[in-house]
Motif scaffolding. Structure first.
Motif, mmCIF file in Angstrom:
data_model
loop_
_atom_site.group_PDB
_atom_site.id
_atom_site.type_symbol
_atom_site.label_atom_id
_atom_site.label_comp_id
_atom_site.label_asym_id
_atom_site.label_seq_id
_atom_site.Cartn_x
_atom_site.Cartn_y
_atom_site.Cartn_z
ATOM 1 N N PRO A 43 -24.041 -26.777 22.393
ATOM 2 C CA PRO A 43 -22.588 -26.920 21.537
ATOM 3 C C PRO A 43 -21.298 -26.467 22.161
ATOM 4 O O PRO A 43 -20.477 -27.081 21.807
ATOM 5 C CB PRO A 43 -23.074 -26.113 20.474
ATOM 6 N N ASP A 44 -21.299 -25.902 23.159
ATOM 7 C CA ASP A 44 -20.180 -25.613 24.117
ATOM 8 C C ASP A 44 -19.587 -26.453 25.200
ATOM 9 O O ASP A 44 -18.516 -26.509 25.500
ATOM 10 C CB ASP A 44 -20.319 -24.260 24.932
ATOM 11 N N VAL A 45 -20.554 -27.485 25.137
ATOM 12 C CA VAL A 45 -20.221 -28.577 26.295
ATOM 13 C C VAL A 45 -20.297 -30.239 25.448
ATOM 14 O O VAL A 45 -19.413 -30.889 26.022
ATOM 15 C CB VAL A 45 -21.431 -28.806 27.198
ATOM 16 N N PHE A 46 -20.726 -30.230 24.293
ATOM 17 C CA PHE A 46 -20.966 -31.590 23.926
ATOM 18 C C PHE A 46 -20.242 -31.494 22.411
ATOM 19 O O PHE A 46 -20.414 -30.393 21.689
ATOM 20 C CB PHE A 46 -22.382 -32.183 23.868
ATOM 21 N N ASP A 47 -20.026 -32.624 21.847
ATOM 22 C CA ASP A 47 -19.546 -32.603 20.446
ATOM 23 C C ASP A 47 -19.843 -34.229 20.039
ATOM 24 O O ASP A 47 -20.344 -34.960 20.862
ATOM 25 C CB ASP A 47 -17.990 -32.357 20.134
ATOM 26 N N GLN A 48 -19.842 -34.384 18.773
ATOM 27 C CA GLN A 48 -19.915 -35.746 18.080
ATOM 28 C C GLN A 48 -18.734 -36.246 17.592
ATOM 29 O O GLN A 48 -17.852 -35.526 16.999
ATOM 30 C CB GLN A 48 -20.925 -35.835 17.094
ATOM 31 N N SER A 49 -18.282 -37.494 18.050
ATOM 32 C CA SER A 49 -17.037 -38.125 17.537
ATOM 33 C C SER A 49 -17.177 -38.305 16.102
ATOM 34 O O SER A 49 -18.370 -38.394 15.352
ATOM 35 C CB SER A 49 -17.137 -39.631 17.953
ATOM 36 N N ASP A 50 -16.065 -37.971 15.414
ATOM 37 C CA ASP A 50 -15.972 -38.061 13.973
ATOM 38 C C ASP A 50 -15.896 -39.411 13.382
ATOM 39 O O ASP A 50 -16.232 -39.749 12.309
ATOM 40 C CB ASP A 50 -14.580 -37.361 13.417
ATOM 41 N N ASP A 51 -15.472 -40.591 14.329
ATOM 42 C CA ASP A 51 -15.338 -41.802 13.976
ATOM 43 C C ASP A 51 -16.695 -42.455 13.936
ATOM 44 O O ASP A 51 -16.896 -43.222 12.978
ATOM 45 C CB ASP A 51 -14.406 -42.482 15.070
ATOM 46 N N ASP A 52 -17.484 -42.432 15.098
ATOM 47 C CA ASP A 52 -18.665 -43.273 15.221
ATOM 48 C C ASP A 52 -20.121 -42.346 15.443
ATOM 49 O O ASP A 52 -20.974 -42.936 15.304
ATOM 50 C CB ASP A 52 -18.709 -44.171 16.308
ATOM 51 N N GLY A 53 -19.830 -41.169 15.461
ATOM 52 C CA GLY A 53 -20.988 -40.218 15.524
ATOM 53 C C GLY A 53 -21.537 -40.099 17.139
ATOM 54 O O GLY A 53 -22.676 -39.222 17.319
ATOM 55 N N LEU A 54 -21.129 -40.767 17.860
ATOM 56 C CA LEU A 54 -21.332 -40.683 19.239
ATOM 57 C C LEU A 54 -21.300 -39.530 19.959
ATOM 58 O O LEU A 54 -20.090 -38.813 19.736
ATOM 59 C CB LEU A 54 -21.009 -42.090 20.173
ATOM 60 N N GLY A 55 -22.166 -39.183 20.892
ATOM 61 C CA GLY A 55 -21.761 -37.950 21.611
ATOM 62 C C GLY A 55 -20.536 -37.940 22.560
ATOM 63 O O GLY A 55 -20.345 -39.019 23.319
ATOM 64 N N LEU A 56 -20.125 -36.725 22.890
ATOM 65 C CA LEU A 56 -18.694 -36.535 23.738
ATOM 66 C C LEU A 56 -18.978 -35.463 24.446
ATOM 67 O O LEU A 56 -19.639 -34.117 24.211
ATOM 68 C CB LEU A 56 -17.366 -36.249 22.785
ATOM 69 N N VAL A 57 -18.536 -35.559 25.601
ATOM 70 C CA VAL A 57 -18.525 -34.239 26.701
ATOM 71 C C VAL A 57 -17.260 -33.714 26.456
ATOM 72 O O VAL A 57 -16.056 -34.197 26.536
ATOM 73 C CB VAL A 57 -18.694 -34.916 28.172
ATOM 74 N N VAL A 58 -17.175 -32.474 26.050
ATOM 75 C CA VAL A 58 -16.169 -31.453 26.030
ATOM 76 C C VAL A 58 -15.653 -30.761 27.203
ATOM 77 O O VAL A 58 -14.622 -30.340 27.233
ATOM 78 C CB VAL A 58 -15.847 -30.741 24.499
ATOM 79 N N VAL A 59 -16.575 -30.373 28.024
ATOM 80 C CA VAL A 59 -16.581 -29.681 29.165
ATOM 81 C C VAL A 59 -17.221 -30.334 30.314
ATOM 82 O O VAL A 59 -18.559 -30.283 30.331
ATOM 83 C CB VAL A 59 -17.235 -28.253 29.081
#
Length: 64
Positions: free
Chosen positions: A21-37
Motif C-alpha cells: 500500500p505504500d507503493v501502489f494506489d488505485q485510481s478514483d476514476d477507473d479503479g486501475l492500479g497506480l504506482v505512487v513510488v
C-alpha cells in the motif's frame, strides 16, 4: 529498481495495493492500479515483489 504497471492491461483487482500500500494506489476514476513510488526503498521491495506475484493480469513489473 523501478516499479511499473501496464495501464493498458490492468484489470483493477487491487492486489498490488493490498501487497504494497505504500507503493501502489488505485485510481478514483477507473479503479486501475497506480504506482505512487516508482523507485521504492529496499524495505518496500518485499511488498513490491509480492505485488508482482499476486497480480492476476501480470501487469506489475519490477525492473532491476
Amino acid at each position: 529498481m523501478t516499479v511499473r504497471i501496464d495501464q493498458t492491461r490492468c484489470i483493477g483487482s487491487g492486489q498490488c495495493v493490498l501487497a504494497a500500500p505504500d507503493v501502489f494506489d488505485q485510481s478514483d476514476d477507473d479503479g486501475l492500479g497506480l504506482v505512487v513510488v516508482a523507485e521504492p526503498s529496499a524495505e518496500l521491495l518485499p511488498g513490491v515483489r509480492d505485488a508482482v506475484d499476486r497480480c492476476p493480469a501480470q501487469v506489475v513489473t519490477l525492473e532491476e
